[in-house]
Motif scaffolding. Structure first.
Motif, mmCIF file in Angstrom:
data_model
loop_
_atom_site.group_PDB
_atom_site.id
_atom_site.type_symbol
_atom_site.label_atom_id
_atom_site.label_comp_id
_atom_site.label_asym_id
_atom_site.label_seq_id
_atom_site.Cartn_x
_atom_site.Cartn_y
_atom_site.Cartn_z
ATOM 1 N N MET A 188 47.439 -46.925 -35.611
ATOM 2 C CA MET A 188 48.784 -47.501 -35.760
ATOM 3 C C MET A 188 49.580 -47.465 -34.462
ATOM 4 O O MET A 188 50.239 -48.455 -34.125
ATOM 5 C CB MET A 188 49.526 -46.797 -36.898
ATOM 6 C CG MET A 188 49.001 -47.169 -38.283
ATOM 7 S SD MET A 188 49.991 -46.493 -39.643
ATOM 8 C CE MET A 188 49.493 -44.766 -39.564
ATOM 9 N N PRO A 189 49.560 -46.362 -33.702
ATOM 10 C CA PRO A 189 50.305 -46.381 -32.427
ATOM 11 C C PRO A 189 49.823 -47.468 -31.467
ATOM 12 O O PRO A 189 50.629 -48.083 -30.770
ATOM 13 C CB PRO A 189 50.049 -44.976 -31.862
ATOM 14 C CG PRO A 189 49.793 -44.129 -33.059
ATOM 15 C CD PRO A 189 49.027 -45.013 -33.998
ATOM 16 N N ALA A 190 48.518 -47.721 -31.441
ATOM 17 C CA ALA A 190 47.992 -48.747 -30.539
ATOM 18 C C ALA A 190 48.489 -50.132 -30.960
ATOM 19 O O ALA A 190 48.913 -50.933 -30.121
ATOM 20 C CB ALA A 190 46.467 -48.702 -30.541
ATOM 21 N N LEU A 191 48.456 -50.431 -32.238
ATOM 22 C CA LEU A 191 48.944 -51.728 -32.713
ATOM 23 C C LEU A 191 50.453 -51.847 -32.561
ATOM 24 O O LEU A 191 50.981 -52.934 -32.334
ATOM 25 C CB LEU A 191 48.553 -51.929 -34.176
ATOM 26 C CG LEU A 191 47.064 -52.123 -34.451
ATOM 27 C CD1 LEU A 191 46.801 -52.147 -35.949
ATOM 28 C CD2 LEU A 191 46.555 -53.406 -33.806
ATOM 29 N N ALA A 192 51.149 -50.708 -32.672
ATOM 30 C CA ALA A 192 52.609 -50.719 -32.582
ATOM 31 C C ALA A 192 53.107 -51.019 -31.171
ATOM 32 O O ALA A 192 54.304 -51.252 -30.980
ATOM 33 C CB ALA A 192 53.170 -49.377 -33.044
ATOM 34 N N GLU A 193 52.215 -51.035 -30.193
ATOM 35 C CA GLU A 193 52.624 -51.433 -28.846
ATOM 36 C C GLU A 193 53.045 -52.906 -28.815
ATOM 37 O O GLU A 193 53.849 -53.310 -27.979
ATOM 38 C CB GLU A 193 51.475 -51.200 -27.864
ATOM 39 C CG GLU A 193 51.152 -49.726 -27.652
ATOM 40 C CD GLU A 193 49.981 -49.529 -26.715
ATOM 41 O OE1 GLU A 193 49.486 -50.555 -26.165
ATOM 42 O OE2 GLU A 193 49.557 -48.379 -26.521
ATOM 43 N N ASN A 194 52.499 -53.707 -29.735
ATOM 44 C CA ASN A 194 52.798 -55.137 -29.754
ATOM 45 C C ASN A 194 53.388 -55.634 -31.073
ATOM 46 O O ASN A 194 53.924 -56.743 -31.125
ATOM 47 C CB ASN A 194 51.522 -55.933 -29.467
ATOM 48 C CG ASN A 194 50.945 -55.637 -28.101
ATOM 49 O OD1 ASN A 194 51.624 -55.746 -27.087
ATOM 50 N ND2 ASN A 194 49.676 -55.244 -28.076
ATOM 51 N N THR A 218 55.229 -54.534 -35.160
ATOM 52 C CA THR A 218 55.767 -53.557 -36.105
ATOM 53 C C THR A 218 54.702 -53.309 -37.164
ATOM 54 O O THR A 218 54.211 -54.248 -37.791
ATOM 55 C CB THR A 218 57.041 -54.076 -36.781
ATOM 56 O OG1 THR A 218 58.042 -54.282 -35.783
ATOM 57 C CG2 THR A 218 57.553 -53.082 -37.821
ATOM 58 N N VAL A 219 54.322 -52.063 -37.360
ATOM 59 C CA VAL A 219 53.254 -51.706 -38.296
ATOM 60 C C VAL A 219 53.865 -51.055 -39.539
ATOM 61 O O VAL A 219 54.587 -50.068 -39.443
ATOM 62 C CB VAL A 219 52.251 -50.737 -37.645
ATOM 63 C CG1 VAL A 219 51.145 -50.365 -38.645
ATOM 64 C CG2 VAL A 219 51.641 -51.364 -36.396
ATOM 65 N N ILE A 220 53.577 -51.626 -40.693
ATOM 66 C CA ILE A 220 54.026 -51.079 -41.973
ATOM 67 C C ILE A 220 52.782 -50.628 -42.722
ATOM 68 O O ILE A 220 51.927 -51.443 -43.066
ATOM 69 C CB ILE A 220 54.797 -52.135 -42.794
ATOM 70 C CG1 ILE A 220 55.962 -52.692 -41.986
ATOM 71 C CG2 ILE A 220 55.279 -51.546 -44.110
ATOM 72 C CD1 ILE A 220 56.636 -53.892 -42.641
ATOM 73 N N ALA A 221 52.661 -49.329 -42.980
ATOM 74 C CA ALA A 221 51.449 -48.793 -43.617
ATOM 75 C C ALA A 221 51.840 -47.816 -44.717
ATOM 76 O O ALA A 221 51.725 -46.599 -44.558
ATOM 77 C CB ALA A 221 50.561 -48.116 -42.572
ATOM 78 N N PRO A 222 52.295 -48.330 -45.859
ATOM 79 C CA PRO A 222 52.762 -47.440 -46.925
ATOM 80 C C PRO A 222 51.617 -46.913 -47.783
ATOM 81 O O PRO A 222 50.539 -47.517 -47.851
ATOM 82 C CB PRO A 222 53.644 -48.374 -47.770
ATOM 83 C CG PRO A 222 52.975 -49.706 -47.620
ATOM 84 C CD PRO A 222 52.442 -49.749 -46.210
#
Length: 240
Positions: A1-7, A9-13
């Protein structure tokens, strides 16, 4: 998630009944679960999203995309084909008897309760190639969640909703998805089966296999998955 959040917004509920989310009496069919996620996305102020689903999450992601076609930019399925569109054949070829066991009301809970750690460790060891992908701390967290009061039932209810999902998905499939879609499977698990599903459900399916990987794609080959997702997302048309 941190890697994808560089580009992005990651929502992972945690979906309904899983993790620390509410253990509701019902509502574990994929269309209802998709509405949960849709409501969350809009409550957070977002409109269009790209969806990535793994395991039972592939059904929820597909239901979301089929129900809210104008609000989904792309769809990615990881390692499991969709029920009614390859899931049954996949299970038979892989000898996955657990799906049937999970669907028997009350039996799975009765046999697993009090043995959550034994059951989870066995399940992980059966579906994983990279044996160190789950740390002892990871296992402890899974055990904590599934040892909570009434926590096993919702997990099994996901599988008991399969017949209802198949019926709804047959209706959705009458109108193929027009968004870009991608099906990825672990080399030693789902393989090309996610793509096989999408080829029946979408007009623009793409697929691939993650080498040296079992079922748990996210934990076993995170870097390879991140590369595939970033490449796929980067080719999407600009947001409306």
């Amino acid at each position: 998630m941190p890697a994808l959040a560089e580009n992005y917004t990651v929502i992972a509920p945690d979906m309904r009944g899983l993790g620390d989310s509410e253990k509701t009496p019902g509502g574990y069919d994929a269309p209802t679960l998709a509405e949960d996620i849709f409501a969350l996305v809009h409550a957070l102020g977002f409109q269009q999203v790209s969806l990535v689903g793994h395991d039972v999450g592939v059904s929820v992601a597909y239901a979301y995309a089929a129900q809210h076609r104008e609000d989904v930019r792309s769809l990615v399925l990881l390692d499991i084909p969709i029920e009614g569109f390859g899931r049954e054949e996949f299970s038979k070829q892989r000898g996955i008897w657990l799906f049937g066991f999970f669907q028997v009301p009350g039996l799975a809970e009765a046999l697993v309760e009090g043995r959550e750690r034994l059951f989870l460790q066995w399940s992980f060891s059966r579906g994983i190639l990279q044996k160190d992908a789950f740390t002892p701390e990871d296992i402890d967290e899974y055990v904590r969640c599934y040892s909570a009061p009434d926590a096993l039932r919702p997990g099994f209810e996901y599988f008991r909703a399969v017949p209802a999902n198949v019926q709804r998905f047959q209706e959705y499939a009458k109108h193929k998805l027009r968004i870009p879609t991608l099906g990825l499977g672990g080399e030693y698990s789902g393989g090309a089966w996610p793509f096989f599903s999408l080829a029946q459900l979408a007009e623009n399916p793409a697929g691939g296999i993650i080498p040296q990987c079992g079922h748990f794609v996210v934990e076993e080959q995170p870097e390879a998955l991140i590369q595939r997702l970033n490449a796929f997302f980067s080719e999407l048309p600009a947001t409306k």
